[in-house]
Design a protein around this motif. Structure first.
Motif, mmCIF file in Angstrom:
data_model
loop_
_atom_site.group_PDB
_atom_site.id
_atom_site.type_symbol
_atom_site.label_atom_id
_atom_site.label_comp_id
_atom_site.label_asym_id
_atom_site.label_seq_id
_atom_site.Cartn_x
_atom_site.Cartn_y
_atom_site.Cartn_z
ATOM 1 N N GLU A 288 -5.780 7.176 3.082
ATOM 2 C CA GLU A 288 -7.001 7.619 2.377
ATOM 3 C C GLU A 288 -7.846 8.510 3.284
ATOM 4 O O GLU A 288 -8.360 9.538 2.862
ATOM 5 C CB GLU A 288 -7.836 6.412 1.951
ATOM 6 N N ARG A 289 -7.976 8.079 4.534
ATOM 7 C CA ARG A 289 -8.779 8.844 5.499
ATOM 8 C C ARG A 289 -8.222 10.256 5.666
ATOM 9 O O ARG A 289 -8.974 11.243 5.681
ATOM 10 C CB ARG A 289 -8.783 8.107 6.838
ATOM 11 N N GLU B 255 -0.441 -3.492 4.045
ATOM 12 C CA GLU B 255 -1.852 -3.252 4.372
ATOM 13 C C GLU B 255 -2.166 -3.623 5.818
ATOM 14 O O GLU B 255 -3.157 -3.167 6.393
ATOM 15 C CB GLU B 255 -2.768 -4.032 3.435
ATOM 16 N N GLN C 253 -8.852 12.356 2.458
ATOM 17 C CA GLN C 253 -10.260 12.757 2.362
ATOM 18 C C GLN C 253 -10.544 13.934 3.288
ATOM 19 O O GLN C 253 -11.289 14.851 2.941
ATOM 20 C CB GLN C 253 -11.162 11.560 2.701
ATOM 21 N N ARG D 6 0.851 -1.193 0.000
ATOM 22 C CA ARG D 6 0.000 0.000 0.000
ATOM 23 C C ARG D 6 0.888 1.243 0.000
ATOM 24 O O ARG D 6 2.030 1.203 0.448
ATOM 25 C CB ARG D 6 -0.919 0.029 1.237
ATOM 26 N N PRO E 222 -2.938 0.910 -4.587
ATOM 27 C CA PRO E 222 -3.896 1.542 -3.668
ATOM 28 C C PRO E 222 -3.204 2.215 -2.486
ATOM 29 O O PRO E 222 -2.149 1.762 -2.029
ATOM 30 C CB PRO E 222 -4.749 0.359 -3.183
ATOM 31 N N GLU F 48 -4.828 0.882 10.804
ATOM 32 C CA GLU F 48 -5.342 2.064 10.110
ATOM 33 C C GLU F 48 -5.067 3.350 10.872
ATOM 34 O O GLU F 48 -4.701 4.365 10.287
ATOM 35 C CB GLU F 48 -6.850 1.914 9.871
ATOM 36 N N TYR G 51 -2.913 6.486 9.433
ATOM 37 C CA TYR G 51 -3.526 7.820 9.419
ATOM 38 C C TYR G 51 -2.646 8.813 10.171
ATOM 39 O O TYR G 51 -2.346 9.911 9.680
ATOM 40 C CB TYR G 51 -4.916 7.761 10.057
ATOM 41 N N HIS H 164 -3.074 3.136 1.496
ATOM 42 C CA HIS H 164 -3.519 2.514 2.739
ATOM 43 C C HIS H 164 -4.787 3.226 3.214
ATOM 44 O O HIS H 164 -4.947 4.433 3.019
ATOM 45 C CB HIS H 164 -2.418 2.617 3.802
ATOM 46 N N LYS H 165 -5.674 2.497 3.853
ATOM 47 C CA LYS H 165 -6.941 3.091 4.306
ATOM 48 C C LYS H 165 -6.716 4.266 5.245
ATOM 49 O O LYS H 165 -7.465 5.247 5.215
ATOM 50 C CB LYS H 165 -7.794 2.023 4.996
#
Length: 328
Positions: free
Chosen positions: A320-321, A270, A324, A121, A314, A274, A278, A316-317
């Motif tokens: 992404e957070r 991954e 956003q 990721r 992609p 999370e 972040y 990493h979540k």
């Protein structure tokens, strides 16, 4: 009556300030509700002679000194080794060239026949690496096809530099069999070039590269262009390469030199929690000045606006957070 009115106002103000404070505490808890001291963030970089090491060190310094994580920067063989370290969870974060990452993620090229590394990721895009094919005025090499029969340092086996060298030969309808190749990291290979033990060296890095600059103190640097049909073939097969120019004043060459670039990206597994991903992403951009101070290349290229350039896997979540939240 007037006193009661004032008391009521004071009570309302106290209630509101308490509510706002509690809200702020909740928000802080959501952002920093993890015990950072429980995590050790190893940042895999590259050889100490290249840019990965000081830039990766700046990331590690931010994590430890500004965010409170335990962290260190690890010198490595760069992209290929770093991908392995991330896959095997022997490092939490690593710098790698996007072409090597793309090959690992999709299982082609140097990773043909191997399980696709779909656990990789991205956290952010970093800066462009320039393919720098270096020689000196003593060799008489002026174009790529002049490498036929020459001794060429192509990088450590399966390193990002070596993967690039292989693709450059392919784009020019040549193979390693056309030259006498030495699998040396570029720091060692430049040393061999100084002593006339090799004729040309592949260096894929940001510019200026300190090792090449040091070469310029004892010899006249010549950069071989990646251009014309070779560059066209390269971009057609590997679209992650982008044409760019190395200005003459970077290494005091006689003219600007056209070449290919590929982006470096910061990768993680991954499996990284999370909230940690972040927090690290947010911490990088809230302390971006510290990262940029590590090198002129970082100052120019590592920004929030550039964070998605060259990223073909992609995010990493956790990253992404963050993106956003800042409207990206």
């Amino acid at each position: 009556m007037k006193k009661r009115h004032l008391v009521l106002i004071a009570l309302i103000a106290l209630f509101l300030s308490t509510a706002l404070f509690a809200s702020g505490q909740t928000e802080a808890a959501e952002t920093e509700g993890l015990d950072r001291s429980k995590y050790f963030i190893t940042v895999a970089t590259g050889p100490t002679s290249g840019l990965y090491y000081p830039i990766g060190g700046a990331f590690s310094s931010v994590f430890q000194n500004k965010l409170g994580y335990k962290s260190s920067a690890q010198a490595t063989g760069a992209s290929a080794e770093n991908i392995t370290l991330i896959r095997e969870n022997r490092a939490e974060m690593a710098i790698a060239m996007s072409d090597a990452v793309a090959q690992a993620y999709q299982g082609f090229g140097a990773y043909e026949g191997k399980p696709a590394a779909t656990e990789l990721r991205a956290l952010l895009g970093l800066y462009p690496n320039y393919v720098q094919l270096v020689t000196t005025d003593r060799t008489g090499i002026t174009k790529f096809t002049d490498l036929k029969g020459k001794r060429v340092g192509v990088g450590a086996p399966n390193s990002g530099v070596e993967l690039n060298a292989r693709m450059m030969y392919e784009a020019h309808n040549m193979t390693y069999a056309d030259s006498k190749v030495d699998y040396l990291n570029y720091g060692e290979a430049i040393g061999q070039l100084k002593n006339n033990l090799v004729d040309a060296v592949f260096v894929t890095s940001g510019i200026p590269n300190a090792t090449i600059m040091e070469l310029g103190t004892t010899a006249e640097i010549v950069l071989i262009p990646i251009e014309g049909e070779g560059l066209k073939n390269l971009k057609a097969k590997y679209p992650f390469f982008v044409e760019a120019t190395i200005p003459a004043d970077v290494y005091d060459t006689k003219s600007d030199v056209i070449t290919a670039t590929v982006r470096n990206i910061m990768i993680v597994n991954e499996d990284l929690p999370e909230e940690v991903a972040y927090d690290l992403t947010k911490g990088v951009f809230e302390n971006i000045g510290d990262i940029q101070a590590s090198h002129a290349t970082a100052q120019k290229h590592i920004t929030l606006a550039n964070s998605h350039i060259g990223v073909d896997i992609p995010f990493h979540k956790g990253a992404e957070r963050y993106y956003q939240e800042v409207g990206m």
